[in-house]
Motif scaffolding. Structure first.
Motif, mmCIF file in Angstrom:
data_model
loop_
_atom_site.group_PDB
_atom_site.id
_atom_site.type_symbol
_atom_site.label_atom_id
_atom_site.label_comp_id
_atom_site.label_asym_id
_atom_site.label_seq_id
_atom_site.Cartn_x
_atom_site.Cartn_y
_atom_site.Cartn_z
ATOM 1 N N PHE A 108 0.837 -1.198 0.000
ATOM 2 C CA PHE A 108 0.000 0.000 0.000
ATOM 3 C C PHE A 108 0.872 1.248 0.000
ATOM 4 N N ILE A 109 0.365 2.288 -0.681
ATOM 5 C CA ILE A 109 1.063 3.564 -0.794
ATOM 6 C C ILE A 109 0.115 4.683 -0.364
ATOM 7 N N LYS A 110 0.631 5.610 0.432
ATOM 8 C CA LYS A 110 -0.141 6.814 0.804
ATOM 9 C C LYS A 110 0.774 8.022 0.718
ATOM 10 N N ASP A 111 0.265 9.054 0.068
ATOM 11 C CA ASP A 111 1.031 10.294 -0.108
ATOM 12 C C ASP A 111 2.384 10.021 -0.752
ATOM 13 N N GLY A 112 2.422 9.049 -1.695
ATOM 14 C CA GLY A 112 3.641 8.756 -2.439
ATOM 15 C C GLY A 112 4.638 7.886 -1.704
ATOM 16 N N LYS A 113 4.336 7.417 -0.505
ATOM 17 C CA LYS A 113 5.260 6.604 0.283
ATOM 18 C C LYS A 113 4.672 5.218 0.534
ATOM 19 N N LEU A 143 -6.934 10.061 7.038
ATOM 20 C CA LEU A 143 -7.961 10.121 6.010
ATOM 21 C C LEU A 143 -7.319 10.428 4.666
ATOM 22 N N GLY A 144 -7.999 10.055 3.604
ATOM 23 C CA GLY A 144 -7.491 10.349 2.270
ATOM 24 C C GLY A 144 -7.403 9.118 1.398
ATOM 25 N N GLU A 145 -6.595 9.228 0.357
ATOM 26 C CA GLU A 145 -6.526 8.186 -0.676
ATOM 27 C C GLU A 145 -5.318 7.273 -0.453
ATOM 28 N N TYR A 146 -5.580 5.973 -0.571
ATOM 29 C CA TYR A 146 -4.543 4.948 -0.495
ATOM 30 C C TYR A 146 -4.492 4.201 -1.825
ATOM 31 N N LEU A 147 -3.282 3.776 -2.219
ATOM 32 C CA LEU A 147 -3.104 2.963 -3.421
ATOM 33 C C LEU A 147 -2.694 1.558 -3.013
ATOM 34 N N CYS A 148 -3.429 0.582 -3.493
ATOM 35 C CA CYS A 148 -2.992 -0.811 -3.354
ATOM 36 C C CYS A 148 -2.369 -1.215 -4.679
ATOM 37 N N GLN A 149 -1.074 -1.510 -4.662
ATOM 38 C CA GLN A 149 -0.344 -1.836 -5.886
ATOM 39 C C GLN A 149 0.141 -3.288 -5.812
ATOM 40 N N VAL A 150 -0.034 -4.011 -6.937
ATOM 41 C CA VAL A 150 0.391 -5.409 -7.051
ATOM 42 C C VAL A 150 1.237 -5.529 -8.317
ATOM 43 N N GLU A 151 2.387 -6.207 -8.202
ATOM 44 C CA GLU A 151 3.273 -6.375 -9.353
ATOM 45 C C GLU A 151 3.790 -7.805 -9.404
#
Length: 501
Positions: free
Chosen positions: A287-292, A325-333
């Motif tokens: 998971f990524i939040k605020d680019g980290k 609060l805010g947007e999270y990215l779930c990234q899978v590779e």
């Protein structure tokens, strides 16, 4: 001087010696046959009563036409074998000639073969070296000038083969890569015409027919949906038609999704963010939040599981504050590529999820479920007839917790509608704000359940001004209704005319 008595004795001895000599050195004699003449060469010419010998008999046999004891032969061979096609003719003469055919094409004449992998043998047979499935056909040798034939049906490999890019893969597995281009071809080696039928079972076992052209399937830009079992059947009218299967695996980049794009939470609670994915080979999720990229800590933890055939990664965010609060990215590779999905965390209600519907005639009751830590204050229902340009709106004030659960609420509302195809959607509000609208739920009211139309009622203009709304028709839902602009204009015109008078 020899006496007479002695002379008699010598004569007798001589006679005895002579008889003994004849008995030892002469030809065998049948003592029971008398008056028979014997020849020195011991050749028996026979008597007049012996069988007459036909001296032309052997010559007549040599002139008999050639023939085959078996006129139809069948040979099964494997690719790469050397195969001998026999031409075993009886009564074959020097005056005869042999011609070999494959179907209707001459492939050998006498001792001269046309193909490089063919060799004529001294007994008129034909040697085929390193046969391939393309050699499967009907062969026959023809004896000239009588034109006597012997047919041999040669079948190399199975009666049916599945080829991938011209390689035989019958009853085997193949692994493709996402974006590849491949050709699957079903070939039959049957003497008659057979109808080729392709079918496909995906990884969930769902059967489907497959479009093909003359037994050829083109898989262009291969994707995960192309993985599964492909079966070809050659329908030749028999009870057990030939068939073959090939299993296709596809390596593809991750397919990432979530059924909760918006996650509701409250201060001090633990928020759970779900990320579902499929990937081959298996992927790595984070998971990524605020680019980290979030690291495991007392604040964040990850949990991997399997849910409905998907891999699932769950992010737990403990002791939620406003900064969480805010947007999270779930990234899978994985080795093929990468993909991601967005999850938004807030205090607002989550997007409502449709649960079910019940219908009785033209009355329908709709149910949605909503997650919210905070109590719901109201809900808004929009519904629209297919083809209409506007939505009708109902404010639903009655909400209750679902099955006594702490954070799940149930929205229920009944509508009385005319026949047609309808769309319905819901959004809710809690103490923090409104949720997003749910996805449209589409349903149909069949014919025979029309809403009854009330007769038009003429109301005095004073009552319109006093009430501020029009009386609703019998089938209308309790909602905030907009007045028809045309009706308002007519009533206002009548009121002005009355005042003028």
């Amino acid at each position: 001087m020899i006496k007479a008595k002695d002379s008699t004795r010598l004569l007798l001895i001589s006679l005895l010696i002579g008889q003994l000599y004849v008995s030892c050195a002469g030809s065998p004699v049948d003592t029971e046959v008398k008056d028979t003449n014997y020849q020195d060469d011991e050749y028996d010419y026979g008597g007049l009563d012996d069988e007459i010998v036909d001296v032309t008999k052997g010559h007549a046999e040599e002139q008999a036409p050639p023939y085959f004891e078996q006129t139809d032969l069948r040979i099964e061979a494997k690719p790469g074998d050397d195969v001998i096609l026999n031409c075993d003719a009886r009564n074959f003469q020097l005056s005869n000639a042999v011609v070999w055919y494959k179907s209707r094409t001459i492939i050998a004449n006498g001792q001269m073969a046309i193909g490089q992998r063919m060799e004529c043998m001294m007994n008129n047979s034909l040697l085929l070296k390193h046969v391939t499935p393309e050699d499967s056909d009907d062969y026959y040798c023809e004896i000239l000038p009588q034109m006597v034939r012997q047919h041999t049906a040669l079948r190399v490999g199975a009666r049916l083969s599945i080829l991938c890019d011209d390689r035989d893969i019958t009853d085997r597995s193949q692994t493709f890569r996402q974006g590849d281009h491949h050709k699957l071809e079903c070939r039959t080696y049957l003497p008659g015409n057979a109808t080729i039928k392709w079918s496909f079972n995906d990884l969930n076992g769902q059967p489907a027919s497959v479009d093909h052209q003359d037994g050829v399937i083109i898989l262009d830009n291969v994707d995960e949906k192309n993985a599964g079992d492909y079966q070809c059947l050659a329908d030749d009218g028999s009870r057990h038609p030939p068939h073959g299967t090939v299993h296709i695996d596809v390596q593809y980049s991750p397919i990432v999704s979530t059924h909760r794009h918006n996650v509701n939470t409250e201060k001090g609670a633990t928020a759970e963010l779900y990320c579902n994915y499929r990937a081959k080979p298996i992927g790595r999720s984070y998971f990524i939040k605020d680019g980290k990229t979030l690291q495991l800590s007392d604040k964040y933890s990850l949990k991997d599981s399997v849910h409905n055939g998907h891999n699932r990664t769950t992010l737990l965010v403990r002791e939620v504050t406003d900064s969480d609060l805010g947007e999270y990215l779930c990234q899978v590779e994985n080795a093929i590529g990468s993909n991601e999905v967005k999850v938004h965390v807030s205090y607002n209600p989550e997007t409502p999820q449709f649960e079910d519907m019940s219908a009785e005639g033209n009355k329908v009751t709709l149910h949605w479920l909503v997650r919210s830590h905070q109590p719901l204050s109201e809900a808004m229902l929009d519904y629209q007839l297919t083809g209409s340009y506007t939505w009708s709106t109902v404010l639903v004030l009655e909400t209750h917790r679902h099955n006594n659960t702490e954070n799940i609420w149930k929205i229920t509302h009944q509508l009385e509608l005319s026949r047609g195809v309808w769309h319905a959607r819901v959004k809710t509000k809690n103490t923090q704000g409104w949720s997003h609208f749910s996805n449209d739920y589409v349903f149909e009211i069949p014919e025979g359940f029309d809403v009854e139309k009330d007769e038009e009622v003429e109301l005095p203009p004073d009552e319109i001004v006093r009430a501020g709304i029009m009386p609703m028709s019998k089938g209308a839902a309790s909602s905030v209704q907009q007045l028809n602009v045309g009706v308002i204009m007519i009533l206002l015109g009548a009121l002005l005319l009355r005042v003028h008078l």
